[in-house]
Each structure stands twice: as C-alpha cells, then as structure tokens.
Write a protein that holds these residues in place. Structure first.
Motif, short mmCIF file in Angstrom:
data_model
loop_
_atom_site.label_atom_id
_atom_site.label_comp_id
_atom_site.label_asym_id
_atom_site.label_seq_id
_atom_site.Cartn_x
_atom_site.Cartn_y
_atom_site.Cartn_z
N UNK A 23 -106.32 98.09 37.19
CA UNK A 23 -105.93 98.44 38.42
C UNK A 23 -105.57 99.94 38.70
N UNK A 24 -107.45 100.81 38.74
CA UNK A 24 -106.64 102.17 39.43
C UNK A 24 -106.42 102.33 41.05
N UNK A 25 -105.49 102.74 40.91
CA UNK A 25 -105.35 103.51 42.82
C UNK A 25 -105.10 105.13 43.15
N UNK A 26 -104.94 104.97 44.07
CA UNK A 26 -104.74 106.98 44.19
C UNK A 26 -103.68 107.34 44.96
N UNK A 27 -103.45 108.28 44.92
CA UNK A 27 -101.94 107.63 45.64
C UNK A 27 -101.52 109.57 46.38
N UNK A 28 -101.50 109.97 47.80
CA UNK A 28 -101.69 110.65 48.06
C UNK A 28 -101.44 110.36 50.22
N UNK A 29 -101.28 111.78 50.85
CA UNK A 29 -100.81 111.29 52.13
C UNK A 29 -102.10 111.06 52.71
N UNK A 30 -101.57 109.58 53.85
CA UNK A 30 -103.27 109.30 54.24
C UNK A 30 -103.36 109.52 55.25
N UNK A 31 -102.05 110.27 55.59
CA UNK A 31 -102.92 111.15 57.08
C UNK A 31 -103.75 112.45 57.06
N UNK A 89 -110.66 108.84 53.78
CA UNK A 89 -110.60 107.65 52.70
C UNK A 89 -112.02 107.24 52.81
N UNK A 90 -112.45 106.56 52.14
CA UNK A 90 -112.37 105.97 51.04
C UNK A 90 -112.48 107.45 49.94
N UNK A 91 -111.24 107.51 48.80
CA UNK A 91 -110.65 106.80 48.37
C UNK A 91 -109.59 105.95 49.25
N UNK A 92 -108.65 105.26 49.81
CA UNK A 92 -107.81 104.46 51.11
C UNK A 92 -106.61 104.46 49.72
N UNK A 93 -105.43 104.92 50.70
CA UNK A 93 -104.19 104.92 49.59
C UNK A 93 -103.64 103.86 49.74
N UNK A 104 -112.10 95.39 35.29
CA UNK A 104 -112.00 96.67 35.37
C UNK A 104 -111.71 97.47 36.78
N UNK A 105 -110.96 97.61 37.76
CA UNK A 105 -110.94 97.83 38.84
C UNK A 105 -110.21 99.44 39.57
N UNK A 106 -111.84 100.10 39.23
CA UNK A 106 -111.48 102.04 39.93
C UNK A 106 -112.46 101.74 40.80
N UNK A 107 -111.92 102.89 41.97
CA UNK A 107 -112.71 102.55 42.80
C UNK A 107 -113.10 101.38 43.02
N UNK A 108 -112.62 100.58 43.61
CA UNK A 108 -113.14 99.09 44.25
C UNK A 108 -111.81 98.64 45.00
N UNK A 109 -110.97 98.70 44.90
CA UNK A 109 -109.66 97.83 45.81
C UNK A 109 -110.01 99.48 46.97
N UNK A 110 -109.43 100.15 46.43
CA UNK A 110 -109.39 101.29 47.58
C UNK A 110 -110.84 101.68 47.78
N UNK A 111 -111.39 101.35 47.68
CA UNK A 111 -112.55 101.49 48.64
C UNK A 111 -112.94 100.51 49.23
#
Ligand code: SAH
Length: 196
Positions: free
Chosen positions: A169-177, A181-185, A137-144
C-alpha cells in the motif's frame, strides 16, 4: 490523525471518467513506481505465477511489467478510456466482452491472456466474479477512494485476498487542511484500523 474537511469530500465516478476525457491525469506515471521495485521481493515472497490485483488501476505501467514476469494481472478501472489506452500504449492486442454478473460492465483481456482489466466500479466486484489474489499493488487506490467509502473498500479488498497474500500500500502524508484531495490523506492509524 484528523483528516479535516476531507472526510466529507466525494469525487463521483463520472468526475473520474471526465478527468480521463480531459487528460487531467497527473497521477499517471510513465516510469515504474520506485517503491514497487524496492519492495517487489516482499510482494512476491519467493513465489512465481501469482494472481496480482490492481484496484483502481488506471493505465498503470506496472501491470505490463508484472505480466511480463509471468504473473497474471487483474485490474479494475471505471474509465474505459484508461483501459483502452493501457492496451494501445503497450501495443497489446485484446478482446473485450461483457461481464454477465455485472450489468454494463466489460472485461478487456490481453490476447496472451495474462492481463484482464474490468471496466466497472470496484464495488461491483466480488471474489465470485474475479476470484482471490496472491498479491495486491495499491497505489493511487485507497488514497483515491472517497473517505466515506474506505471501510467498504477495505472489507472488499480483504475478501479478495487469498490466505497467504501480500498487499503493498502506498499512501501520501500531508496536511489535509491545505489540499482537498485526491489523493486523500490516510493516517497510519486509519490504515491499521481498516486492515487490522
Ligand atoms: N492506480 C493508478 C490510478 C490512480 S488514480 C495509478 O497508479 O496510476 C485512481 C483511478 O481510479 C482513476 O483512474 C479513476 O478513474 C479510478 N476510479 C475511481 N473510482 C473508481 C471506482 N469506484 N472503481 C473503479 N475505478 C475507479
């Protein structure tokens, strides 16, 4: 799929430990994640008594939930405070002992034996130390994970997976500019290239 200036950003382990000390943990949720509930059947795939891995686990409440279902849960978390808070907030007795293979690392184990939380950097782990897992269960992990460490993280995760394991895997989608982060896009194209 550009991640803008996030590619260079680094959050150190010390900074994470400080976030826990300051109570700066907006990422922690008291409620179980709705996507884990929704996709639990996919994760379990009809199996019982699984070994389930929580990378960068914090004090995720889902660890208790899955352990109560009869699975055995292993997490890794760099903040000792997070690990201790997890056990005390669920009134779970535990014992702690050093991990002989990793200098300075400790493992905290529920007395009932089905939750083991390693207090160290995830990059110190290997399948020789923690074995392999049936589910992740990868939530707040790859994105961190720092963007520069993503490849290393993904290779490690793959090395910790059994043949027929499942990975949510849970990721987040947003404009990285717009946010640092974190969470990173993590663009979907990157998820595909990291995990194949
Ligand atoms: N997955 C958890 C926590 C997400 S926040 C949840 O869903 O609530 C990311 C967590 O990773 C933080 O608790 C931080 O202390 C931890 N962390 C950051 N870098 C780490 C590393 N290299 N090894 C282990 N844990 C790390």
């Amino acid at each position: 799929s550009d991640i803008g200036s996030q590619r260079e950003r680094v959050v150190t382990e010390e900074e994470w430990i400080q976030k826990w000390e300051m109570g700066n943990i907006g990422f922690h949720k008291e409620q179980r994640h709705p996507l884990l509930q929704k996709y639990l059947d996919v994760l379990l795939n009809g199996r019982s008594g699984l070994r389930i891995f929580f990378p960068l686990c914090g004090k995720a409440v889902e660890m208790k939930w899955l352990a109560d279902m009869g699975h055995s849960v292993v997490g890794v978390e760099v903040s000792e405070q997070a690990v201790k808070d997890f056990f005390s907030e669920h009134s779970l007795p535990y014992c702690e002992e050093p991990v002989s293979e990793i200098s300075g690392a400790k493992v905290f184990q529920s007395t009932s034996g089905n939750i083991s939380l390693y207090c160290c950097s995830i990059y110190d782990l290997s399948s020789l130390i923690v074995g392999k897992f049936d589910a992740v269960w990868d939530r707040g992990a790859l994105v961190a994970v720092n963007p520069c460490d993503r490849q290393r993280y993904a290779s490690l995760m793959i090395s910790l997976m059994e043949k027929n394991s499942s990975y949510l895997l849970v990721t987040v989608s947003y404009d990285p500019n717009k946010h640092k982060g974190p969470p990173f896009y993590v663009p979907e194209s990157e998820v595909k290239s990291l995990f194949g």
